[in-house]
Design a protein around this motif. Structure first.
Motif, mmCIF file in Angstrom:
data_model
loop_
_atom_site.group_PDB
_atom_site.id
_atom_site.type_symbol
_atom_site.label_atom_id
_atom_site.label_comp_id
_atom_site.label_asym_id
_atom_site.label_seq_id
_atom_site.Cartn_x
_atom_site.Cartn_y
_atom_site.Cartn_z
ATOM 1 N N TYR A 177 0.825 -1.287 -0.047
ATOM 2 C CA TYR A 177 -0.117 -0.147 -0.091
ATOM 3 C C TYR A 177 0.760 1.108 -0.140
ATOM 4 C CZ TYR A 177 -3.262 3.620 1.608
ATOM 5 O OH TYR A 177 -4.157 4.722 1.900
ATOM 6 N N ALA A 178 0.453 2.191 -0.903
ATOM 7 C CA ALA A 178 1.486 3.459 -1.040
ATOM 8 C C ALA A 178 0.431 4.633 -1.213
ATOM 9 C CB ALA A 178 2.020 3.551 -2.304
ATOM 10 N N ALA A 179 0.719 5.643 -0.153
ATOM 11 C CA ALA A 179 -0.163 6.773 -0.406
ATOM 12 C C ALA A 179 0.979 8.013 0.051
ATOM 13 C CB ALA A 179 -1.163 6.830 0.847
ATOM 14 N N PRO A 180 0.597 9.332 -0.419
ATOM 15 C CA PRO A 180 1.432 10.617 0.087
ATOM 16 C C PRO A 180 1.817 10.733 1.367
ATOM 17 C CG PRO A 180 -0.576 11.032 -1.493
ATOM 18 C CD PRO A 180 -0.629 9.589 -0.871
ATOM 19 N N THR A 181 1.061 10.288 2.198
ATOM 20 C CA THR A 181 1.178 10.078 3.846
ATOM 21 C C THR A 181 0.657 9.041 4.386
ATOM 22 O OG1 THR A 181 -0.618 11.774 4.327
ATOM 23 C CG2 THR A 181 1.417 12.761 3.838
ATOM 24 N N LEU A 182 1.272 8.566 5.472
ATOM 25 C CA LEU A 182 0.742 7.706 6.176
ATOM 26 C C LEU A 182 0.343 7.818 7.650
ATOM 27 C CD1 LEU A 182 3.253 4.591 5.203
ATOM 28 C CD2 LEU A 182 1.138 5.083 4.065
ATOM 29 N N GLU A 183 0.819 9.035 8.041
ATOM 30 C CA GLU A 183 0.447 9.372 9.719
ATOM 31 C C GLU A 183 -0.909 9.490 9.920
ATOM 32 O OE1 GLU A 183 2.376 9.644 12.396
ATOM 33 O OE2 GLU A 183 4.190 8.664 10.810
ATOM 34 N N ASP A 184 -1.874 9.998 8.858
ATOM 35 C CA ASP A 184 -3.168 10.162 9.028
ATOM 36 C C ASP A 184 -4.074 8.890 8.572
ATOM 37 O OD1 ASP A 184 -2.497 10.482 6.374
ATOM 38 O OD2 ASP A 184 -3.584 11.999 5.749
ATOM 39 N N ARG A 185 -3.399 7.904 8.188
ATOM 40 C CA ARG A 185 -3.952 6.836 7.690
ATOM 41 C C ARG A 185 -3.551 5.465 8.711
ATOM 42 N NH1 ARG A 185 -4.608 7.820 1.574
ATOM 43 N NH2 ARG A 185 -3.798 10.002 1.490
ATOM 44 N N LYS A 186 -3.438 5.796 9.914
ATOM 45 C CA LYS A 186 -3.003 4.605 10.687
ATOM 46 C C LYS A 186 -4.261 3.691 11.057
ATOM 47 C CE LYS A 186 0.764 6.998 13.161
ATOM 48 N NZ LYS A 186 1.228 7.569 14.526
ATOM 49 N N ASP A 187 -5.270 4.174 11.361
ATOM 50 C CA ASP A 187 -6.511 3.462 11.670
ATOM 51 C C ASP A 187 -6.711 2.500 10.298
ATOM 52 O OD1 ASP A 187 -6.509 4.157 14.245
ATOM 53 O OD2 ASP A 187 -8.344 5.584 13.702
ATOM 54 N N TYR A 188 -6.609 3.287 9.314
ATOM 55 C CA TYR A 188 -7.164 2.417 8.037
ATOM 56 C C TYR A 188 -6.120 1.290 7.593
ATOM 57 C CZ TYR A 188 -8.270 1.493 2.993
ATOM 58 O OH TYR A 188 -8.631 1.231 1.817
ATOM 59 N N LEU A 189 -4.750 1.671 7.932
ATOM 60 C CA LEU A 189 -3.730 0.720 7.692
ATOM 61 C C LEU A 189 -4.038 -0.412 8.564
ATOM 62 C CD1 LEU A 189 -0.430 3.108 7.258
ATOM 63 C CD2 LEU A 189 -1.956 1.742 5.475
ATOM 64 N N LEU A 190 -4.454 -0.286 9.582
ATOM 65 C CA LEU A 190 -4.669 -1.464 10.538
ATOM 66 C C LEU A 190 -5.695 -2.269 10.023
ATOM 67 C CD1 LEU A 190 -4.266 0.103 14.285
ATOM 68 C CD2 LEU A 190 -2.844 -1.408 13.128
ATOM 69 N N SER A 246 -1.856 -13.001 3.833
ATOM 70 C CA SER A 246 -1.120 -12.230 2.948
ATOM 71 C C SER A 246 -0.423 -11.227 3.665
ATOM 72 C CB SER A 246 -2.211 -11.345 1.951
ATOM 73 O OG SER A 246 -3.031 -12.557 1.370
ATOM 74 N N GLU A 247 1.062 -11.166 3.300
ATOM 75 C CA GLU A 247 1.847 -10.363 3.678
ATOM 76 C C GLU A 247 1.611 -8.777 3.293
ATOM 77 O OE1 GLU A 247 5.864 -11.016 2.862
ATOM 78 O OE2 GLU A 247 5.663 -13.138 2.642
ATOM 79 N N PHE A 248 1.520 -7.953 4.208
ATOM 80 C CA PHE A 248 1.104 -6.504 3.937
ATOM 81 C C PHE A 248 2.268 -5.524 4.404
ATOM 82 C CE2 PHE A 248 -0.573 -2.579 5.716
ATOM 83 C CZ PHE A 248 -1.283 -2.159 4.416
ATOM 84 N N MET A 249 2.646 -4.759 3.608
ATOM 85 C CA MET A 249 3.643 -3.547 3.754
ATOM 86 C C MET A 249 2.812 -2.218 3.182
ATOM 87 S SD MET A 249 6.408 -4.660 0.961
ATOM 88 C CE MET A 249 6.428 -6.575 1.628
ATOM 89 N N ALA A 250 3.469 -1.154 3.886
ATOM 90 C CA ALA A 250 2.927 0.231 3.417
ATOM 91 C C ALA A 250 4.036 1.265 3.317
ATOM 92 C CB ALA A 250 1.936 0.704 4.523
ATOM 93 N N LEU A 310 -2.005 2.163 -5.229
ATOM 94 C CA LEU A 310 -1.459 3.544 -5.107
ATOM 95 C C LEU A 310 -2.685 4.488 -4.808
ATOM 96 C CD1 LEU A 310 0.706 3.427 -8.311
ATOM 97 C CD2 LEU A 310 1.257 2.907 -6.056
ATOM 98 N N ASP A 311 -2.803 4.691 -3.573
ATOM 99 C CA ASP A 311 -3.910 5.499 -2.810
ATOM 100 C C ASP A 311 -3.899 7.151 -3.177
ATOM 101 O OD1 ASP A 311 -6.534 6.151 -1.641
ATOM 102 O OD2 ASP A 311 -6.044 5.283 0.261
ATOM 103 N N ASP A 312 -4.984 7.768 -3.479
ATOM 104 C CA ASP A 312 -4.877 9.270 -3.884
ATOM 105 C C ASP A 312 -3.371 9.789 -4.628
ATOM 106 O OD1 ASP A 312 -5.794 11.820 -3.458
ATOM 107 O OD2 ASP A 312 -5.125 12.034 -1.394
ATOM 108 N N LEU A 313 -3.625 8.891 -5.645
ATOM 109 C CA LEU A 313 -2.489 8.985 -6.534
ATOM 110 C C LEU A 313 -1.776 10.373 -7.071
ATOM 111 C CD1 LEU A 313 -0.113 7.591 -8.341
ATOM 112 C CD2 LEU A 313 -1.793 7.346 -10.120
ATOM 113 N N LEU A 314 -2.798 11.083 -7.476
ATOM 114 C CA LEU A 314 -2.551 12.416 -7.884
ATOM 115 C C LEU A 314 -1.960 13.522 -6.725
ATOM 116 C CD1 LEU A 314 -5.361 13.275 -10.526
ATOM 117 C CD2 LEU A 314 -2.819 12.405 -11.002
ATOM 118 N N SER A 315 -2.199 13.147 -5.750
ATOM 119 C CA SER A 315 -1.568 14.093 -4.495
ATOM 120 C C SER A 315 -0.203 13.483 -3.971
ATOM 121 C CB SER A 315 -2.602 13.566 -3.388
ATOM 122 O OG SER A 315 -3.827 14.050 -3.492
#
Length: 306
Positions: free
Chosen positions: A51-64, A78-82, A107-112
């Motif tokens: 999983y790739a996104a411009p920032t990960l700090e504001d997505r901690k709950d979603y990543l969990l 399935s293995e998971f990495m961000a 690729l989440d929120d790709l254009l950001s």
């Protein structure tokens, strides 16, 4: 034992490149969770999720939640990495230690992402990298045709499929996609999207654009992919031929209505029109406006209170 399907193997092919289109809060993130939780929608279940996104700090709950979906997917892990950058094909191979296993790259929120270099890497992955390796690319976009990104236009024409979320604020883009896929049904995707929402209570449709799909062209758009949504054992397939017949019948109905002679007024309406056309008479009959409140007395043709 191989499973037979009424309209061909509808399951999501992998590897491939897919776009998830929809405005903010339209359900794109929840759709990704469902894709990871339900391996029955895949022809080949992914072993690794990146999983790739411009920032990960504001997505901690979603990543969990996403990591939990990978762990509980049909009892298999399935293995998971961000990460906070778009990896190229070589970097993906390094991340999975050069193993020959199916991989999902989201690729989440790709254009950001901060610069266009990330967009170019995503386009290269979608156009070439996915087909040369076992990478299945998912790109979340709010605008399918962003200005200033010619790579995205090429990528959009080469995607294996599209998830289109229900929306009402950018219908022209959906119509453009429909015109490209179905020149003989320019509003077909809009028709499918609204039917899915109103009749099936499902807020997305999926278009199967795989060049070697064994699903007939008339059934390439479907919804209710996941087991809890399906009306039966398979998703709900929209029929392009039925849509064209439905639209033709609607046109004929509108045409017949426009050419039909006007209906004669009822005796009550005819009498009312005659009374309204007569000049005002000065007699002792109280005005109808006296039966109405003051705010209605100004009406040019007041009616008695019921």
């Amino acid at each position: 034992m191989s499973q037979t399907y009424s309209f061909g193997d509808w399951r999501i092919p992998s590897p491939g490149s897919y776009t998830v289109l929809g405005p903010s809060q339209s359900g794109k993130s929840e759709l990704l969770i469902k894709l990871l939780k339900n391996p029955s929608v895949w022809r080949e279940k992914p072993s690794i999720v990146i999983y790739a996104a411009p920032t990960l700090e504001d997505r901690k709950d979603y990543l969990l939640r996403m990591k939990e979906a990978c762990l509980k997917a049909d009892g298999e892990k399935s293995e998971f990495m961000a990460m906070s950058q778009v990896p190229d094909e070589e970097r993906v191979k390094q991340l999975i230690n050069f193993r020959e296993v199916p991989v999902i790259l989201i690729l989440d929120d790709l254009l950001s992402f901060p610069d266009k270099h990330h967009i170019k890497k995503a386009a290269q992955l979608g156009i070439k990298g996915c087909h040369h390796s076992k990478i299945t690319l998912f790109m979340c976009l709010q605008n399918p045709f962003p200005q200033g990104y010619p790579e995205m236009v090429t990528l959009s024409r080469n995607t294996t499929g599209k998830f289109i979320m229900y929306q009402t604020n950018d219908l022209r883009s959906i119509r453009n996609i429909s015109s490209s896929m179905f020149p003989d049904g320019k509003n077909f995707l809009l028709y499918c999207l609204f039917k899915a929402k109103q009749k099936l209570h499902c807020r997305y449709i999926f278009t199967n654009n795989h060049s070697r799909s064994d699903v007939d062209r008339r059934y390439l758009v479907y919804t209710c992919l996941f087991p809890s949504e399906r009306p039966g054992k398979e998703p709900y397939h929209f029929d392009l031929d039925y849509y064209k017949k439905d639209m033709e019948a609607a046109k004929q109905e509108v045409s017949s209505m426009s050419h039909s002679p006007p209906s004669s007024p009822s005796p009550q309406k005819k009498k009312r029109r005659e009374e309204e056309s007569e000049p005002n008479k000065l007699d002792d009959t109280p005005s109808t406006s006296s039966f109405l409140p003051d705010d209605d007395a100004s009406s040019p043709f007041p009616l008695p209170r019921q």
